[in-house]
Design a protein around this motif. Structure first.
Motif, PDB file in Angstrom:
ATOM      1  N   VAL A 200     -27.281  53.359   7.359  1.00 52.40           N
ATOM      2  CA  VAL A 200     -28.229  52.875   8.319  1.00 52.40           C
ATOM      3  C   VAL A 200     -28.191  53.526   9.668  1.00 52.40           C
ATOM      4  N   ASN A 201     -27.137  53.431  10.195  1.00 56.59           N
ATOM      5  CA  ASN A 201     -26.865  53.855  11.785  1.00 56.59           C
ATOM      6  C   ASN A 201     -27.070  55.344  11.764  1.00 56.59           C
ATOM      7  N   LEU A 202     -26.609  56.150  10.981  1.00 56.67           N
ATOM      8  CA  LEU A 202     -26.755  57.629  10.818  1.00 56.67           C
ATOM      9  C   LEU A 202     -28.150  57.836  10.468  1.00 56.67           C
ATOM     10  N   ALA A 203     -28.841  57.396   9.814  1.00 56.51           N
ATOM     11  CA  ALA A 203     -30.379  57.643   9.561  1.00 56.51           C
ATOM     12  C   ALA A 203     -31.108  57.244  10.787  1.00 56.51           C
ATOM     13  N   ALA A 204     -30.622  56.163  11.541  1.00 63.96           N
ATOM     14  CA  ALA A 204     -31.384  55.810  12.669  1.00 63.96           C
ATOM     15  C   ALA A 204     -30.971  56.999  14.084  1.00 63.96           C
ATOM     16  N   ALA A 205     -29.917  57.507  14.129  1.00 64.60           N
ATOM     17  CA  ALA A 205     -29.281  58.304  14.831  1.00 64.60           C
ATOM     18  C   ALA A 205     -30.402  59.743  14.625  1.00 64.60           C
TER      19      ALA A 205
ATOM     20  N   ILE B 246     -16.906  46.203  16.773  1.00 68.39           N
ATOM     21  CA  ILE B 246     -17.387  44.740  16.028  1.00 68.39           C
ATOM     22  C   ILE B 246     -18.839  44.952  16.278  1.00 68.39           C
ATOM     23  N   LYS B 247     -19.562  45.541  17.218  1.00 65.01           N
ATOM     24  CA  LYS B 247     -21.015  45.535  17.367  1.00 65.01           C
ATOM     25  C   LYS B 247     -21.653  45.935  16.066  1.00 65.01           C
ATOM     26  N   LEU B 248     -20.850  47.136  15.354  1.00 64.55           N
ATOM     27  CA  LEU B 248     -21.633  47.546  14.113  1.00 64.55           C
ATOM     28  C   LEU B 248     -21.502  46.515  13.331  1.00 64.55           C
ATOM     29  N   ALA B 249     -20.566  45.644  13.221  1.00 68.64           N
ATOM     30  CA  ALA B 249     -20.271  44.679  12.073  1.00 68.64           C
ATOM     31  C   ALA B 249     -21.502  43.350  12.324  1.00 68.64           C
ATOM     32  N   GLU B 250     -21.982  43.432  13.779  1.00 72.76           N
ATOM     33  CA  GLU B 250     -22.586  42.368  14.103  1.00 72.76           C
ATOM     34  C   GLU B 250     -24.097  42.443  13.870  1.00 72.76           C
ATOM     35  N   CYS B 251     -24.678  43.925  14.167  1.00 73.13           N
ATOM     36  CA  CYS B 251     -25.914  44.108  14.080  1.00 73.13           C
ATOM     37  C   CYS B 251     -26.919  43.837  12.855  1.00 73.13           C
ATOM     38  N   PRO B 252     -26.315  43.736  11.666  1.00 76.69           N
ATOM     39  CA  PRO B 252     -26.853  43.593  10.353  1.00 76.69           C
ATOM     40  C   PRO B 252     -27.539  42.249  10.561  1.00 76.69           C
ATOM     41  N   SER B 253     -26.995  41.410  10.987  1.00 78.62           N
ATOM     42  CA  SER B 253     -27.359  39.806  10.950  1.00 78.62           C
ATOM     43  C   SER B 253     -28.704  39.680  11.815  1.00 78.62           C
ATOM     44  N   PHE B 254     -28.666  40.660  12.846  1.00 80.24           N
ATOM     45  CA  PHE B 254     -30.141  40.544  13.461  1.00 80.24           C
ATOM     46  C   PHE B 254     -31.243  41.419  13.083  1.00 80.24           C
ATOM     47  N   GLY B 255     -30.831  42.161  11.869  1.00 81.27           N
ATOM     48  CA  GLY B 255     -31.986  43.120  11.393  1.00 81.27           C
ATOM     49  C   GLY B 255     -32.065  44.189  12.200  1.00 81.27           C
ATOM     50  N   GLN B 256     -30.938  44.734  12.880  1.00 88.32           N
ATOM     51  CA  GLN B 256     -31.122  45.770  13.826  1.00 88.32           C
ATOM     52  C   GLN B 256     -30.096  46.922  13.544  1.00 88.32           C
ATOM     53  N   THR B 257     -30.687  48.040  14.076  1.00 87.98           N
ATOM     54  CA  THR B 257     -29.468  49.092  14.023  1.00 87.98           C
ATOM     55  C   THR B 257     -28.833  49.079  15.384  1.00 87.98           C
ATOM     56  N   ILE B 258     -27.680  49.764  15.429  1.00 91.84           N
ATOM     57  CA  ILE B 258     -26.567  49.797  16.408  1.00 91.84           C
ATOM     58  C   ILE B 258     -27.541  50.072  17.787  1.00 91.84           C
ATOM     59  N   PHE B 259     -28.476  50.845  17.736  1.00 94.45           N
ATOM     60  CA  PHE B 259     -29.210  51.519  18.656  1.00 94.45           C
ATOM     61  C   PHE B 259     -30.354  50.414  19.459  1.00 94.45           C
ATOM     62  N   GLU B 260     -30.689  49.421  18.723  1.00 97.41           N
ATOM     63  CA  GLU B 260     -31.379  48.378  19.152  1.00 97.41           C
ATOM     64  C   GLU B 260     -30.523  47.265  19.780  1.00 97.41           C
ATOM     65  N   TYR B 261     -29.306  46.984  19.085  1.00 96.43           N
ATOM     66  CA  TYR B 261     -28.502  45.837  19.270  1.00 96.43           C
ATOM     67  C   TYR B 261     -27.698  46.036  20.269  1.00 96.43           C
TER      68      TYR B 261
ATOM     69  N   PRO C 146     -26.839  49.551  22.473  1.00 96.98           N
ATOM     70  CA  PRO C 146     -27.128  51.079  22.494  1.00 96.98           C
ATOM     71  C   PRO C 146     -26.200  51.815  23.427  1.00 96.98           C
ATOM     72  N   SER C 147     -25.296  50.880  23.821  1.00 95.05           N
ATOM     73  CA  SER C 147     -24.203  52.007  24.649  1.00 95.05           C
ATOM     74  C   SER C 147     -22.962  51.408  23.997  1.00 95.05           C
ATOM     75  N   ALA C 148     -22.878  50.591  22.923  1.00 97.77           N
ATOM     76  CA  ALA C 148     -21.657  50.500  22.327  1.00 97.77           C
ATOM     77  C   ALA C 148     -20.815  51.760  21.904  1.00 97.77           C
ATOM     78  N   GLN C 149     -19.507  51.526  21.652  1.00 98.42           N
ATOM     79  CA  GLN C 149     -19.047  52.674  21.078  1.00 98.42           C
ATOM     80  C   GLN C 149     -19.472  53.127  19.708  1.00 98.42           C
ATOM     81  N   GLY C 150     -19.920  52.195  18.696  1.00100.00           N
ATOM     82  CA  GLY C 150     -20.645  52.419  17.630  1.00100.00           C
ATOM     83  C   GLY C 150     -22.049  53.435  17.650  1.00100.00           C
ATOM     84  N   ALA C 151     -22.617  53.020  18.762  1.00102.75           N
ATOM     85  CA  ALA C 151     -24.018  53.946  18.842  1.00102.75           C
ATOM     86  C   ALA C 151     -23.575  55.251  19.226  1.00102.75           C
ATOM     87  N   LEU C 152     -22.552  55.516  20.133  1.00101.59           N
ATOM     88  CA  LEU C 152     -22.115  56.837  20.638  1.00101.59           C
ATOM     89  C   LEU C 152     -21.591  57.405  19.588  1.00101.59           C
TER      90      LEU C 152
END
Ligand code: ADP
Ligand code: MG
Length: 301
Positions: free
Chosen positions: A26-31, A233-248, A250-256
């Motif tokens: 999901v997050n690589l596709a979004a990236a 942890i942000k990567l584990a949290e974002c699915p429950s909001f139906g969001q990719t890390i870049f929406e949830y 965007p400056s978290a380590q997971g997004a970078l």
């Protein structure tokens, strides 16, 4: 805008559950979409975690990959949907589990996905396949349709042990369903750089891959991709909001990390020749594949 090359079909697979396949797909596709690629994500897992991650209810009535695999008269263009700019989803549904038995005696059962993708030829730069944690009909469809395999894994001793077996299994299967398939990379997920154990596992992995480069195996060009994806942890949290890390976040380590991984993949793709023949040619004849016995895998969290 990048110069257009033929669609690159990438299967993200690991028979083990809970290693980071869906988070990475999901997050690589979004990236990749943020890097201006036209990306189609296909959720091939009946657990439908990638579908949920993108905020879609797997029980809704619209068409899914299940319908396309069962009924070749359906137009895939009418089933895919654009979720974000540049990112399309072909969703899963729980009925997808039934496909293993429904297609069991169909002679073309491993070619179904390849046919779906042929009907979408030219629409996407990248197709990312989120595979279930098993080696059944769905994963074999992914391996038959893909140009390359990426293996998300954790840098742990047992995961390392599993990777050798996983590569051999991919090798056996690809010989029969898709001889031009290559395993191109291992993605380290939930990475913890602080521990010496992690460092040792990564060193062992790189040594193992270096020893394989000269052999005629489908993983001879495989590398440990950089950067690893840190535990975040942000990567584990974002699915429950139906969001990719870049929406949830965007400056978290997971997004970078996923942004940097996408850039690094794009640069290797640029160096490569265009992907193999399966996007342009007819579906390759598929022989009788004995599905290897699976070890029970931990269900995804
Ligand atoms: P799989 O698809 O291989 O079963 P998932 O991507 O669903 O694995 O990941 C398993 C669990 O680990 C999920 O709860 C997910 O949110 C979490 N997770 C994955 N990657 C990370 C990470 N880098 N940091 C923290 N949690 C992660
Ligand atoms: Mg998953």
């Amino acid at each position: 805008m990048a110069e257009r090359t033929p669609t690159r079909v990438v299967a993200l697979m690991n028979q083990k559950g809970g290693v980071g396949k869906t988070t990475t797909t999901v997050n690589l596709a979004a990236a990749l979409a943020l890097h201006e690629r036209r990306v189609l994500l296909i959720d091939l897992d009946p657990q439908a975690h990638a579908t949920l991650h993108l905020g879609i209810n797997p029980h809704e009535l619209s068409g899914s990959i299940y319908d396309l695999l069962i009924d070749s008269s359906l137009d895939p263009a009418a089933v895919i949907r654009e979720m974000k700019p540049g990112l399309w989803l072909l969703r899963s549904e729980t009925d997808l589990a039934a496909i293993e038995t429904e297609l069991a005696s169909a002679p073309d059962r491993f070619e179904r996905l390849q046919r779906v993708l042929q009907r979408l030829a030219g629409r996407f730069d990248v197709v990312m396949l989120d595979c279930p944690p098993s080696l059944g009909v769905l994963t074999l469809n992914a391996l038959a349709a893909a140009h390359e395999v990426l293996i998300p894994m954790q840098a742990q001793f047992l995961a390392l042990h599993g990777v050798g077996k996983l590569l051999e299994t991919v090798g056996l299967v690809t010989e029969q369903v898709n001889p031009s398939l290559r395993v191109t990379g291992l993605i380290l997920c939930m990475y913890d750089s602080q521990t010496t154990h992690t460092q040792e596992v990564v060193n062992d992995l790189e040594q193992f891959l270096a020893g394989e480069h000269a052999k005629p195996v489908p993983w001879r060009d495989a590398r440990v991709l950089r950067p690893p994806i840190r535990r975040n942890i942000k990567l584990a949290e974002c699915p429950s909001f139906g969001q990719t890390i870049f929406e949830y976040a965007p400056s978290a380590q997971g997004a970078l990390d996923y942004m940097a991984l996408a850039a690094s993949l794009i640069s290797t793709w640029h160096d490569d020749a265009a992907p193999g023949p399966q996007t342009t040619g007819e579906a390759s004849p598929v022989m009788h594949v004995e599905i290897p016995r699976q070890e029970p895998s931990r269900a995804a969290v």
